[in-house]
Design a protein around this motif. Structure first.
Motif, PDB file in Angstrom:
ATOM      1  N   LYS A  54      13.305   3.431  10.506  1.00 38.76           N
ATOM      2  CA  LYS A  54      13.437   1.978  10.609  1.00 38.76           C
ATOM      3  C   LYS A  54      12.648   1.240   9.533  1.00 38.76           C
ATOM      4  N   ALA A  55      11.520   1.803   9.129  1.00 39.91           N
ATOM      5  CA  ALA A  55      10.694   1.142   8.121  1.00 39.91           C
ATOM      6  C   ALA A  55      11.423   0.988   6.789  1.00 39.91           C
ATOM      7  N   CYS A  56      12.441   1.805   6.549  1.00 36.15           N
ATOM      8  CA  CYS A  56      13.109   1.796   5.242  1.00 36.15           C
ATOM      9  C   CYS A  56      13.876   0.503   4.983  1.00 36.15           C
ATOM     10  N   ALA A  57      14.320  -0.182   6.030  1.00 35.32           N
ATOM     11  CA  ALA A  57      14.989  -1.471   5.824  1.00 35.32           C
ATOM     12  C   ALA A  57      14.003  -2.481   5.250  1.00 35.32           C
ATOM     13  N   ALA A 104       0.851  -1.181   0.000  1.00 31.86           N
ATOM     14  CA  ALA A 104       0.000   0.000   0.000  1.00 31.86           C
ATOM     15  C   ALA A 104       0.891   1.237   0.000  1.00 31.86           C
ATOM     16  N   PRO A 105       0.529   2.278  -0.748  1.00 29.06           N
ATOM     17  CA  PRO A 105       1.388   3.469  -0.839  1.00 29.06           C
ATOM     18  C   PRO A 105       1.628   4.104   0.526  1.00 29.06           C
ATOM     19  N   ALA A 106       2.893   4.403   0.812  1.00 27.51           N
ATOM     20  CA  ALA A 106       3.241   5.034   2.085  1.00 27.51           C
ATOM     21  C   ALA A 106       4.596   5.714   1.968  1.00 27.51           C
ATOM     22  N   SER A 107       4.663   6.950   2.452  1.00 26.95           N
ATOM     23  CA  SER A 107       5.925   7.691   2.511  1.00 26.95           C
ATOM     24  C   SER A 107       6.426   7.660   3.944  1.00 26.95           C
ATOM     25  N   PHE A 108       7.713   7.359   4.121  1.00 23.33           N
ATOM     26  CA  PHE A 108       8.295   7.252   5.454  1.00 23.33           C
ATOM     27  C   PHE A 108       9.425   8.257   5.612  1.00 23.33           C
ATOM     28  N   GLY A 109       9.375   9.032   6.692  1.00 24.54           N
ATOM     29  CA  GLY A 109      10.438   9.978   6.969  1.00 24.54           C
ATOM     30  C   GLY A 109      10.144  11.360   6.425  1.00 24.54           C
ATOM     31  N   PHE A 110      11.229  12.079   6.148  1.00 19.42           N
ATOM     32  CA  PHE A 110      11.154  13.457   5.676  1.00 19.42           C
ATOM     33  C   PHE A 110      11.603  13.495   4.220  1.00 19.42           C
ATOM     34  N   TYR A 111      11.328  14.589   3.553  1.00 22.54           N
ATOM     35  CA  TYR A 111      11.632  14.716   2.128  1.00 22.54           C
ATOM     36  C   TYR A 111      13.104  14.447   1.815  1.00 22.54           C
ATOM     37  N   SER A 112      13.987  14.761   2.750  1.00 20.74           N
ATOM     38  CA  SER A 112      15.416  14.568   2.525  1.00 20.74           C
ATOM     39  C   SER A 112      15.995  13.426   3.353  1.00 20.74           C
ATOM     40  N   LYS A 113      15.130  12.596   3.936  1.00 21.23           N
ATOM     41  CA  LYS A 113      15.631  11.473   4.734  1.00 21.23           C
ATOM     42  C   LYS A 113      14.512  10.463   4.934  1.00 21.23           C
ATOM     43  N   GLY A 114      14.329   9.600   3.932  1.00 26.27           N
ATOM     44  CA  GLY A 114      13.235   8.656   4.042  1.00 26.27           C
ATOM     45  C   GLY A 114      13.193   7.683   2.881  1.00 26.27           C
ATOM     46  N   CYS A 115      12.016   7.115   2.647  1.00 25.52           N
ATOM     47  CA  CYS A 115      11.845   6.121   1.588  1.00 25.52           C
ATOM     48  C   CYS A 115      10.370   6.035   1.221  1.00 25.52           C
ATOM     49  N   LEU A 116      10.071   5.186   0.241  1.00 24.53           N
ATOM     50  CA  LEU A 116       8.722   5.105  -0.320  1.00 24.53           C
ATOM     51  C   LEU A 116       8.324   3.657  -0.538  1.00 24.53           C
ATOM     52  N   ALA A 117       7.176   3.271  -0.016  1.00 26.16           N
ATOM     53  CA  ALA A 117       6.595   1.955  -0.296  1.00 26.16           C
ATOM     54  C   ALA A 117       5.409   2.136  -1.231  1.00 26.16           C
ATOM     55  N   GLY A 118       5.171   1.148  -2.082  1.00 22.49           N
ATOM     56  CA  GLY A 118       4.016   1.217  -2.974  1.00 22.49           C
ATOM     57  C   GLY A 118       4.097   2.331  -3.995  1.00 22.49           C
ATOM     58  N   GLY A 119       5.311   2.693  -4.408  1.00 23.77           N
ATOM     59  CA  GLY A 119       5.468   3.744  -5.405  1.00 23.77           C
ATOM     60  C   GLY A 119       4.939   3.318  -6.767  1.00 23.77           C
ATOM     61  N   VAL A 120       4.545   4.291  -7.567  1.00 20.96           N
ATOM     62  CA  VAL A 120       4.076   4.020  -8.930  1.00 20.96           C
ATOM     63  C   VAL A 120       4.827   4.927  -9.897  1.00 20.96           C
ATOM     64  N   ALA A 121       4.944   4.474 -11.130  1.00 23.71           N
ATOM     65  CA  ALA A 121       5.625   5.261 -12.164  1.00 23.71           C
ATOM     66  C   ALA A 121       4.603   6.024 -12.986  1.00 23.71           C
ATOM     67  N   ILE A 122       4.955   7.240 -13.371  1.00 22.10           N
ATOM     68  CA  ILE A 122       4.127   7.942 -14.343  1.00 22.10           C
ATOM     69  C   ILE A 122       4.507   7.397 -15.719  1.00 22.10           C
ATOM     70  N   PRO A 123       3.553   7.180 -16.605  1.00 17.82           N
ATOM     71  CA  PRO A 123       3.915   6.697 -17.942  1.00 17.82           C
ATOM     72  C   PRO A 123       4.941   7.612 -18.605  1.00 17.82           C
ATOM     73  N   THR A 124       5.795   7.033 -19.403  1.00 19.96           N
ATOM     74  CA  THR A 124       6.827   7.811 -20.087  1.00 19.96           C
ATOM     75  C   THR A 124       6.222   8.953 -20.896  1.00 19.96           C
ATOM     76  N   ASP A 125       5.099   8.683 -21.536  1.00 19.33           N
ATOM     77  CA  ASP A 125       4.426   9.690 -22.356  1.00 19.33           C
ATOM     78  C   ASP A 125       2.950   9.750 -22.000  1.00 19.33           C
ATOM     79  N   GLY A 126       2.424  10.965 -22.014  1.00 26.71           N
ATOM     80  CA  GLY A 126       0.998  11.165 -21.830  1.00 26.71           C
ATOM     81  C   GLY A 126       0.529  12.218 -22.810  1.00 26.71           C
ATOM     82  N   PRO A 127      -0.745  12.477 -22.872  1.00 27.18           N
ATOM     83  CA  PRO A 127      -1.247  13.471 -23.821  1.00 27.18           C
ATOM     84  C   PRO A 127      -0.722  14.876 -23.555  1.00 27.18           C
ATOM     85  N   THR A 128      -0.317  15.141 -22.292  1.00 26.31           N
ATOM     86  CA  THR A 128       0.123  16.496 -21.948  1.00 26.31           C
ATOM     87  C   THR A 128       1.460  16.503 -21.209  1.00 26.31           C
ATOM     88  N   TRP A 129       2.240  15.438 -21.333  1.00 32.27           N
ATOM     89  CA  TRP A 129       3.564  15.406 -20.702  1.00 32.27           C
ATOM     90  C   TRP A 129       4.472  14.404 -21.405  1.00 32.27           C
TER      91      TRP A 129
END
Length: 355
Positions: free
Chosen positions: A294-297, A52-77
């Motif tokens: 600790k969750a980052c391990a 399940a998506p979850a961010s752990f820690g602070f923007y400059s010291k943490g990690c991410l579970a359940g991350g998703v990728a944005i498609p390489t190409d979209g109609p407006t990016w």
């Protein structure tokens, strides 16, 4: 004087125990020092942790579970620098980017977004380029408009973004490059309620302060920082229910067109750090896995989806209906540790390269 054999043995035992403990502490410290930098561990992961998506820690010291990728190409990016594998983020971040790109085209006539770095598949420290972008809630958007054709892989690796600055002057926006559309794009990014900050070069912030005639309510969220003359940086708040995520301090009241901005136009922000004559430059210190929440391990070693497509937002991706067993373990770590691991996370000092 009578010799006390038992007392002598006790003293001897205490000495041996102290020696053993000392050796153990030294060994533990040596093992910690020998551990690879966390950026090497997280940079080696090609896919996110399936959870399940979850961010752990602070923007400059943490990690991410359940991350998703944005498609390489979209109609407006279009995503840039694909070889870095940094188009991953929390679903809340990816959803905002897609919405922002659509709004920019439909409402202000921007040709489309060129996307820079978002995050690595599992977040964490990056091998190069950023201090933040570690929990999937930061994204870089180029100030160069998207061309009206699909860029090749090679072009995405080699094309340079355009600086908005007049390099012949100190902290001055180049009027031959900067347009009102750039201002509208940045202010639109800042207008979304989930956006906490938008980082730009001090010259761009000053330009907005001097020329923006629209609603200035969101201007205070546009914050000056080193660099950021080729792109701007969107940071969103911790998504609701993110127990392990630590928000940045609230932006001060006002539009930010005050002394805090004027400081950037003095010598102080650009002065080199003082160093004693003959002193050796300090060795760079890189965060180790043990330095992160600790969750980052568990995030680092958790299971991955079968393919990138399975974790690409808007295609085969479906948000998990329930938290898998591995993610439940992460929640247990947070509950056991409380807020202590997150309380002392530092905000990066305002030096070049730190975001």
């Amino acid at each position: 004087m009578k010799f006390d054999a038992r007392a002598a043995l006790r003293r001897c035992g205490s000495t041996v125990l102290a020696l053993i403990m000392g050796v153990s502490l030294v060994s533990a410290e040596a093992a910690a020092n020998d551990a690879p930098p966390a950026k090497e561990l997280f940079g080696a992961k090609d896919l996110p942790m399936q959870a399940a998506p979850a961010s752990f820690g602070f923007y400059s010291k943490g990690c991410l579970a359940g991350g998703v990728a944005i498609p390489t190409d979209g109609p407006t990016w279009q995503a840039m620098r694909l070889s870095r594998n940094r188009r991953w983020g929390h679903p809340a971040m990816i959803a905002l980017i897609e919405r922002f790109s659509h709004d920019a085209v439909e409402k202000i006539g921007w040709p489309g977004l060129l996307l820079g770095d978002i995050s690595q598949p599992r977040g964490g420290p990056m091998l190069s380029g950023h201090a933040s972008h570690q929990i999937g809630l930061d994204a870089d958007i180029w100030l160069t408009p998207m061309p009206q054709r699909t860029l090749s892989y090679q072009e995405r690796e080699t094309i340079s973004a355009t600086s908005m600055l007049d390099k012949s002057k100190f902290l001055t926006v180049d009027p031959s490059i900067w347009t009102p559309s750039h201002a509208r794009l940045i202010m639109m990014a800042a207008s979304y309620p989930q956006v906490e900050r938008v980082f730009v070069n001090p010259a761009i912030k000053k330009k907005l302060c001097d020329t923006w005639r629209g609603d200035r309510a969101a201007l205070g969220k546009v914050r000056p920082i080193y660099g950021h003359d080729y792109h701007f940086h969107i940071r969103i708040k911790c998504p609701p229910g993110s127990k392990g995520c630590k928000d940045q301090a609230v932006v001060p009241a006002g539009d930010g067109c005050d002394r805090s901005l004027a400081w950037w136009f003095t010598d102080e922000p650009w002065a080199k750090p003082k160093q004693k004559p003959g002193a050796k430059p300090p060795k760079p210190k890189f965060a180790k896995l043990a330095d992160l929440p600790k969750a980052c391990a568990l995030v680092l070693n958790g299971p991955a989806p079968a393919s990138e497509q399975e974790a690409t937002y808007g295609t085969a991706y479906r948000a998990p209906a329930a938290i898998p067993a591995a993610a439940t373990s992460i929640e247990a770590v947070i509950e056991a540790a409380g807020e202590a691991p997150l309380a002392n996370i530092p905000v990066p000092s305002p030096r070049p390269g730190l975001q």
